[in-house]
Design an enzyme around this catalytic site. Structure first.
Site, PDB file in Angstrom:
ATOM      1  N   HIS A 171       0.763  -1.179   0.049  1.00  0.00           N
ATOM      2  CA  HIS A 171      -0.152  -0.066   0.000  1.00  0.00           C
ATOM      3  C   HIS A 171       0.801   1.222   0.133  1.00  0.00           C
ATOM      4  CE1 HIS A 171      -3.781   2.183   0.600  1.00  0.00           C
ATOM      5  NE2 HIS A 171      -3.015   2.905   1.128  1.00  0.00           N
ATOM      6  N   CYS A 172       0.701   2.284  -1.037  1.00  0.00           N
ATOM      7  CA  CYS A 172       1.784   3.268  -1.425  1.00  0.00           C
ATOM      8  C   CYS A 172       0.934   4.319  -0.794  1.00  0.00           C
ATOM      9  CB  CYS A 172       2.084   3.185  -2.653  1.00  0.00           C
ATOM     10  SG  CYS A 172       3.344   4.792  -2.885  1.00  0.00           S
TER      11      CYS A 172
END
Length: 381
Positions: A171-172
Site C-alpha cells: 500500500h503506497c
C-alpha cells in the site's frame, strides 16, 4: 448519624447513533489525511512546471532553438509522468472474484463448528475446485476472516483498504492506493517517467545552476527557482533510481514486495522463486505481449490476477482436473500452470503447454512428495 455527600450520578452513555456518527467523522478525517502525500507530490509537480517552463525556459534561456527543444521534450516527460501517476492513483485494486467467497452455508458452518477438523473440512470443501497452490506457514488454506473468502495465490488483505487485493505488492501512501495486479504496470511506469522527468530537469538546468551559483547571471527572481529546482530534481532522482531499480529486479524475478519479506509457501515446500518463469515470461506477465503498449499506461498485463503459472506445482488430486482431460494420462504428471483457470480470458501463459517444456526437467529434479498437510484453521492478514 453521619451524613455524607451523595456521589454525583454518572453521565448517561452516549446513544448508539452518536457513537456511529463520531466513527463516521473519524473515518472521513482519516480519508482526507491519506490524501496529504498525494497533494504534496502534486504541489511539487505544479511548482516544478512553473519554475522550468516560465522561469528557466521563457525568462532565462536566450537561444530560441534550445527553448523549443527543452519545452517539447519537457512536456512529453511531463505528460507521461502525470498520466501514469493518475492511473496509479485512480485505478481501483482488483478483489478476488465471487468463486473465492464462501457461500452462506459455508460461512454458517465455519462459525458454528469449533476449531479443528470440522472447520478444516469446510475450507477443504470450499477450496477443492479453486486453482490455489500456496498455503500458510502451518500448512493451512489461506483464509481471510474479514472478507470471508479463500485467498487466491499472491492475494493479501490490506489493513488500510480493508480489502483483499489480488497480487498485492504494497500500500503506497504517495498514491493513496494499493499497488497490485490491476495497477502494478502503471506504478512501474510512474517510477520510470518520474525518474526521467527529474533527470531531464537536472541535466538541462545544470548549466544555469552553475552560472547563478558563480554569479555568471544577473540576480533575478529566477535564481531561487532555478537553484532549488536543480536541488529538488537531483535529490528525487537519487531516491527514485533506487526504488525503480528495486522494482525492476522484482519484475525480473516475478516477485512482489510482500513475497520478498515472506516467501510463498507451496503445498510441498517454501520457494522464494516459485512464481518465476524466466526473465522474458516474467516481463510479459506484467507488461503483456503487445510491445506497442509497454511504455503507455494502459492495462496490458496477462492473466486474471486470481491464478498464476508456476514451475513448481504438481497436479493435486484434490484439485479439479484441467479441461479436456489433460490429466487423464498420469496422476503424477507435472502441471506447470494452474489446473483450472477461472475465466475464459485467462492468459495464454496459463494454457500454452509447450512453452513450459524447457523447465519440466528442472521441476522433475526438485519434485517432492505431494501429500497434503493437515489443514489447520489460520487467518492471515
Amino acid at each position: 448519624m453521619r451524613c455524607g455527600k451523595m456521589a454525583a450520578p454518572l453521565p448517561p452513555p452516549p446513544p448508539a447513533g452518536a457513537a456511529g456518527a463520531w466513527g463516521g467523522v473519524r473515518r472521513r478525517c482519516q480519508r482526507l489525511l491519506y490524501w496529504v502525500p498525494v497533494l504534496f507530490i502534486s504541489s511539487i509537480l505544479c511548482w516544478s512546471y512553473y519554475a522550468y517552463v516560465t522561469q528557466l525556459c521563457l525568462l532565462t534561456m536566450t537561444n530560441i532553438g534550445e527553448k523549443v527543444v527543452c519545452l517539447v521534450a519537457y512536456h512529453i516527460f511531463f505528460m507521461l509522468f502525470v498520466w501514469s501517476y493518475w492511473k496509479t492513483i485512480f485505478t481501483l485494486p482488483m478483489n478476488p472474484s465471487k468463486e473465492f467467497h464462501l457461500s452462506y452455508s459455508d460461512k454458517e458452518s465455519l462459525e458454528r463448528e469449533p476449531r479443528g477438523e470440522s472447520q478444516q473440512e469446510v475450507l477443504r470443501r470450499a477450496a477443492k475446485d479453486l486453482p490455489i497452490y500456496t498455503r500458510t506457514m502451518s500448512g493451512a488454506i489461506r483464509y481471510c476472516d474479514r472478507c470471508h473468502l479463500v485467498k487466491p495465490d499472491r492475494c493479501h488483505h490490506c489493513s488500510v483498504c480493508d480489502k483483499c487485493i489480488l497480487k498485492m505488492d504494497h500500500h503506497c501512501p504517495w498514491v493513496n492506493n494499493c499497488v497490485g495486479f490491476s495497477n502494478y504496470k502503471f506504478f512501474l511506469l510512474f517510477l520510470a517517467y518520474s525518474l526521467l522527468y527529474c533527470l531531464f530537469i537536472a541535466a538541462t538546468d545544470l548549466q544555469y545552476f552553475i552560472k547563478f551559483w558563480t554569479n555568471g547571471l544577473p540576480d533575478t527572481q529566477a535564481k531561487f527557482h532555478i537553484m532549488f529546482l536543480f536541488f529538488a530534481a537531483a535529490m528525487f532522482s537519487v531516491s527514485l533510481s533506487s526504488l525503480f531499480g528495486y522494482h525492476c529486479w522484482l519484475v525480473s524475478k516475478n516477485k512482489s514486495t510482500l513475497e520478498v519479506f515472506r516467501a510463498p509457501i507451496f503445498r510441498h515446500r517454501t520457494d522464494k522463486n516459485g512464481f518465476s518463469l524466466g526473465f522474458s515470461k516474467n516481463l510479459r506477465q506484467v507488461f503483456g505481449d503487445e510491445k506497442k503498449y509497454w511504455l503507455l499506461p494502459v492495462f496490458s498485463s496477462l492473466g486474471d490476477g486470481c491464478s498464476f503459472p508456476t514451475c513448481l506445482v504438481n497436479q493435486d488430486p484434490e484439485q479439479a482436473s484441467t479441461p479436456g482431460g489433460l490429466n487423464s494420462t498420469s496422476k503424477n504428471e507435472n502441471h506447470l500452470f494452474p489446473a483450472k483457470p477461472l475465466r475464459d480470458s485467462q492468459s495464454h501463459l496459463l494454457t500454452d503447454t509447450p512453452s513450459w517444456s524447457e523447465t519440466s526437467a528442472k521441476a522433475e529434479k526438485g519434485k517432492v512428495g505431494m501429500s497434503n498437510p493437515a489443514l489447520t484453521m489460520e487467518n492471515e492478514t
